[in-house]
Write an enzyme that holds these catalytic residues in place. Structure first.
Site, mmCIF file in Angstrom:
data_model
loop_
_atom_site.group_PDB
_atom_site.id
_atom_site.type_symbol
_atom_site.label_atom_id
_atom_site.label_comp_id
_atom_site.label_asym_id
_atom_site.label_seq_id
_atom_site.Cartn_x
_atom_site.Cartn_y
_atom_site.Cartn_z
ATOM 1 C CB SER A 1 -0.943 -0.017 1.204
ATOM 2 O OG SER A 1 -0.183 -0.119 2.392
ATOM 3 C CB ALA B 1 3.659 1.183 -6.744
ATOM 4 N N GLY C 1 12.164 14.698 -0.769
ATOM 5 C CA GLY C 1 12.592 15.660 -1.794
ATOM 6 C C GLY C 1 11.488 16.013 -2.767
ATOM 7 C CG HIS D 1 20.003 9.612 0.500
ATOM 8 N ND1 HIS D 1 20.634 10.723 0.999
ATOM 9 C CD2 HIS D 1 18.982 10.072 -0.257
ATOM 10 C CE1 HIS D 1 20.006 11.810 0.573
ATOM 11 N NE2 HIS D 1 18.995 11.437 -0.208
ATOM 12 N NE ARG E 1 19.860 10.483 -4.091
ATOM 13 C CZ ARG E 1 18.581 10.308 -3.969
ATOM 14 N NH1 ARG E 1 18.090 9.091 -3.920
ATOM 15 N NH2 ARG E 1 17.781 11.329 -3.894
HETATM 16 P P1 FAD Z 1 6.475 1.246 -0.713
HETATM 17 O O1 FAD Z 1 6.035 2.641 -0.622
HETATM 18 O O2 FAD Z 1 7.683 0.872 0.031
HETATM 19 O O3 FAD Z 1 5.290 0.301 -0.279
HETATM 20 C C1 FAD Z 1 5.462 -1.087 -0.120
HETATM 21 C C2 FAD Z 1 4.253 -1.639 0.591
HETATM 22 O O4 FAD Z 1 4.273 -3.070 0.560
HETATM 23 C C3 FAD Z 1 4.175 -1.255 2.047
HETATM 24 O O5 FAD Z 1 2.856 -0.898 2.322
HETATM 25 C C4 FAD Z 1 4.542 -2.542 2.786
HETATM 26 O O6 FAD Z 1 3.996 -2.632 4.064
HETATM 27 C C5 FAD Z 1 3.943 -3.573 1.851
HETATM 28 N N1 FAD Z 1 4.525 -4.918 1.947
HETATM 29 C C6 FAD Z 1 5.822 -5.269 1.800
HETATM 30 N N2 FAD Z 1 5.951 -6.599 1.933
HETATM 31 C C7 FAD Z 1 4.726 -7.107 2.176
HETATM 32 C C8 FAD Z 1 4.212 -8.421 2.429
HETATM 33 N N3 FAD Z 1 4.999 -9.503 2.495
HETATM 34 N N4 FAD Z 1 2.888 -8.562 2.631
HETATM 35 C C9 FAD Z 1 2.062 -7.502 2.615
HETATM 36 N N5 FAD Z 1 2.494 -6.237 2.391
HETATM 37 C C10 FAD Z 1 3.802 -6.051 2.179
HETATM 38 N N6 FAD Z 1 11.643 8.734 -4.148
HETATM 39 C C11 FAD Z 1 11.353 9.827 -4.880
HETATM 40 O O7 FAD Z 1 11.043 9.712 -6.065
HETATM 41 N N7 FAD Z 1 11.369 11.056 -4.289
HETATM 42 C C12 FAD Z 1 11.707 11.259 -2.991
HETATM 43 O O8 FAD Z 1 11.704 12.368 -2.499
HETATM 44 C C13 FAD Z 1 12.050 10.125 -2.222
HETATM 45 N N8 FAD Z 1 12.415 10.259 -0.921
HETATM 46 C C14 FAD Z 1 12.602 9.134 -0.164
HETATM 47 C C15 FAD Z 1 12.873 9.258 1.194
HETATM 48 C C16 FAD Z 1 12.990 8.142 1.999
HETATM 49 C C17 FAD Z 1 13.274 8.294 3.464
HETATM 50 C C18 FAD Z 1 12.856 6.851 1.416
HETATM 51 C C19 FAD Z 1 12.966 5.615 2.265
HETATM 52 C C20 FAD Z 1 12.622 6.713 0.060
HETATM 53 C C21 FAD Z 1 12.501 7.836 -0.745
HETATM 54 N N9 FAD Z 1 12.245 7.734 -2.105
HETATM 55 C C22 FAD Z 1 11.971 8.853 -2.843
HETATM 56 C C23 FAD Z 1 12.036 6.426 -2.719
HETATM 57 C C24 FAD Z 1 10.530 6.180 -2.815
HETATM 58 O O9 FAD Z 1 9.902 6.678 -1.672
HETATM 59 C C25 FAD Z 1 10.211 4.710 -2.954
HETATM 60 O O10 FAD Z 1 11.005 4.133 -3.935
HETATM 61 C C26 FAD Z 1 8.751 4.523 -3.338
HETATM 62 O O11 FAD Z 1 7.935 5.232 -2.455
HETATM 63 C C27 FAD Z 1 8.390 3.065 -3.351
HETATM 64 O O12 FAD Z 1 7.001 2.959 -3.470
HETATM 65 P P2 FAD Z 1 6.322 1.527 -3.607
HETATM 66 O O13 FAD Z 1 4.860 1.767 -3.697
HETATM 67 O O14 FAD Z 1 6.981 0.753 -4.670
HETATM 68 O O15 FAD Z 1 6.702 0.782 -2.245
HETATM 69 C C1 SIN Z 2 15.747 12.970 -0.991
HETATM 70 O O1 SIN Z 2 14.865 13.755 -0.682
HETATM 71 O O2 SIN Z 2 16.948 13.196 -0.879
HETATM 72 C C2 SIN Z 2 15.353 11.634 -1.538
HETATM 73 C C3 SIN Z 2 14.962 11.780 -2.937
HETATM 74 C C4 SIN Z 2 14.939 10.447 -3.614
HETATM 75 O O3 SIN Z 2 15.281 9.433 -3.029
HETATM 76 O O4 SIN Z 2 14.580 10.444 -4.794
#
Ligand code: FAD
Ligand code: SIN
Length: 549
Positions: free
Chosen positions: A13, A16, A52, A238, A285
């Site tokens: 959740s 994506a 960011g 990072h 990075r």
């Molecule tokens: P996630 O948002 O990680 O969601 C994964 C979900 O899957 C979670 O809800 C989790 O609980 C669930 N899940 C996992 N395994 C299981 C399982 N076995 N069973 C059930 N549920 C499960 N990117 C940018 O583009 N810009 C930014 O500014 C940026 N800043 C960031 C700052 C931080 C601190 C971090 C950690 C990342 C940042 N990123 C940024 C990267 C970006 O946030 C992530 O790559 C992106 O949000 C991933 O989204 P996702 O939906 O793929 O996965």
């Molecule tokens: C950050 O805000 O530095 C994270 C941005 C990113 O991971 O894309």
């Protein structure tokens, strides 16, 4: 064991998963409905902590163009990005940004109501939208969570862990088995399409910016189903996570702080980036991370510093309210103190090999977001391209599925039944009995330390092989392939698999490229190639390695 059936199951959740659920519910009328399952609370994810921002190649920005964004992404990706994917993502960025705005996401605007844009590393101009200053992920996630909860066509299971994919004898995905620890209840969920949106695996490392949920479960689920994995050696560290004593899950100090002018310095205030790259603090990075790591080792310090004193205090406070608050809570006055920082595992560039609409090598199994490897990021992700990829690929997948047959089949073959039996108490009460002798928390820590020490920012054959042996030792003390005693045991099982995928992919790549730096092979090869592996490759590789030893 409970049983249920859906047209589509989405595991995860973050942005994506939630965006895919919303787009699907708008695109198709699904007979058996949509189910989102998530292992923690709905909002908990990497997405929630994104600071960011999100890239937008916007018409309002006369200086920007798809060509320029593509060029920056390809350059940061160190020769390994897929050109068509990069172009597609860039071309679709404006539409996705406006769709998010229509959903209710409020990006920061200037006094003329124009969207504000900021700068981050390796971007040639300002093109990053942000929300609430440094709360971009939180604000997007909040809007999507609300809309998903309000949507009557989307079912939600919180605190529900995806344990195993259900595959029939032809290796077609037919759904999943889940476990709810609070209820101590397993469920078999059949689905015509299963979508992995499980995020990254930062928790495989001791120091990470990722929250506790990021244990790489999706990589492990796909690997166990023998899906093709790609470029697992490319882990982005990072450069600037806040270094506090005894803190391993580290708070991020956004790259945007450097984008607004902050400098990297040593304890005496000497700026050092000029020794490493002409682009200084805003180099890609991987370059900044290695520079900080090198300075730390040279000076034998456990951190370097960020000097943000040139940004006026009230400007900093309104531009980065959460970073300001965190620093203040830790007695760091950003107007005069240096902010202690160190690199931490942040993002997984590799993952399940997919097309742009999330198709994997397994029929009816899809992957989107950080768990997928579309080829957008290559060997080093350009800042703020991830949230964009999550939303665009989720939308493309919804569109793709609107033409697919989403009627779940009623044929349950022996292969599926065998898998179910391994989790079903009526058949298999004792499969996790030995687990009670294993402390998964201790083993997780051991694994994370090994990965940090031997498979971190700088790598070589010797250290990678030491890591492999140490991980194999952990595997010998914990090797439960099916029903486990707790979520922590499942996560340990998955972390072991993810660690092996990273180590073996890193051993295979005998060059330095982007985020993967081999001291014993410090230069890139002339030809950039993806590293693809599946379960059989890894078993064969390990066997050969054991025989040589
Ligand atoms: P996630 O948002 O990680 O969601 C994964 C979900 O899957 C979670 O809800 C989790 O609980 C669930 N899940 C996992 N395994 C299981 C399982 N076995 N069973 C059930 N549920 C499960 N990117 C940018 O583009 N810009 C930014 O500014 C940026 N800043 C960031 C700052 C931080 C601190 C971090 C950690 C990342 C940042 N990123 C940024 C990267 C970006 O946030 C992530 O790559 C992106 O949000 C991933 O989204 P996702 O939906 O793929 O996965
Ligand atoms: C950050 O805000 O530095 C994270 C941005 C990113 O991971 O894309």
């Amino acid at each position: 064991m409970k049983y249920s059936k859906y047209s589509v199951i989405i595991i995860g959740s973050g942005i994506a998963g939630l965006y895919a659920a919303l787009k699907l519910s708008e695109t198709i009328n699904l007979i058996d409905g949509i189910l989102v399952i998530t292992k923690s609370e709905l909002a908990e994810s990497n997405s929630r902590y994104a600071q960011g921002g999100i890239v937008g190649v916007l018409k309002q920005n006369e200086n920007d163009s798809v060509e320029l964004h593509v060029k920056d992404t390809l350059k940061a990706g160190a020769g390994l990005c897929e050109f068509d994917t990069v172009k597609f993502i860039s071309e679709n960025s404006q539409n996705i940004i406006y769709d998010l705005i229509n959903y209710g996401v409020e990006f920061d605007r200037d006094e003329n109501n124009k969207l504000k844009l900021t700068m981050e590393g390796a971007h040639s101009i300002k093109r990053i939208l942000h929300s609430g200053g440094d709360a971009t992920g939180y604000n997007i996630e909040k809007v999507l969570v609300k809309k998903v909860i309000e949507n009557p066509n989307i079912q939600i299971y919180e605190k529900t862990f995806a344990c195993e994919l259900l595959l029939n004898k032809n290796n077609v995905c037919r759904g999943i088995i889940t476990y709810n620890e609070e209820l101590n209840e397993y469920e078999t969920i059949y689905a015509a399409s299963t979508i992995l949106a499980t995020g990254g695996c930062g928790q495989v490392y001791k120091y990470t910016t990722n929250p506790e949920v990021a244990t790489g479960d999706g990589f492990a689920l796909a690997y166990k189903a023998n899906a093709i994995m790609q470029d697992m050696e490319f882990i982005q560290f990072h450069p600037t996570a806040l270094k506090l004593p005894n803190c391993e899950n580290m708070f991020l100090i956004s790259e945007a702080v450097r984008g607004e002018g902050a400098k990297l310095v040593d304890i005496d205030g000497n700026a050092f980036m000029k020794k490493y790259d002409d682009r200084l603090e805003l180099a890609p990075r991987d370059v900044v991370t290695r520079a900080i790591f090198n300075e730390m080792h040279k000076l034998k310090y456990n951190c370097m510093y960020l000097d943000a004193s040139m940004i006026k205090k009230d400007v900093f406070k309104s531009r980065f309210p959460n970073i300001y608050k965190m620093c203040k809570e830790n007695n760091i006055d950003i107007s005069k103190d240096y902010i202690p920082i160190a690199p931490a595992a942040h993002y997984t560039m590799g993952g399940i090999k997919t097309t742009i609409e999330g198709q994997t090598s397994i029929k009816n199994l899809y992957a989107i977001g950080e768990v997928a490897s579309t080829g957008l990021h290559g060997a080093n992700r350009l800042a703020s391209n991830s949230l964009l990829e999550c939303a665009i690929c989720a939308s493309e997948l919804a569109n793709y599925l609107s033409f697919a047959n989403l009627q779940s089949s009623d044929i349950i073959d022996e292969t599926i039944l065998d898998t179910i039996k391994k989790y079903d108490d009526d058949h298999n009460t004792h499969s996790c009995e030995n687990d009670y002798d294993t402390d998964p928390i201790i083993l997780k820590h051991k694994l994370k330390n090994i990965m940090w020490e031997y498979v971190g920012i700088l790598r070589d054959k010797n250290n990678l092989e030491i890591a492999l042996e140490k991980i194999q030792d952990i595997e010998k003390s914990y090797n439960n392939k099916y029903k486990c005693a707790s979520i922590n045991h499942y996560e340990l099982r998955n972390l072991i698999l993810v660690a092996k995928m990273i180590i073996l992919s890193a051993l295979k790549r005998k060059e330095s490229r982007g985020a993967h730096f081999r001291i014993d092979y410090p230069s890139p090869l002339n030809l950039a190639r993806h590293n693809t592996i599946n379960m059989e490759d890894i078993i064969n590789y390990e066997q050969t390695y054991i025989n040589i030893k």
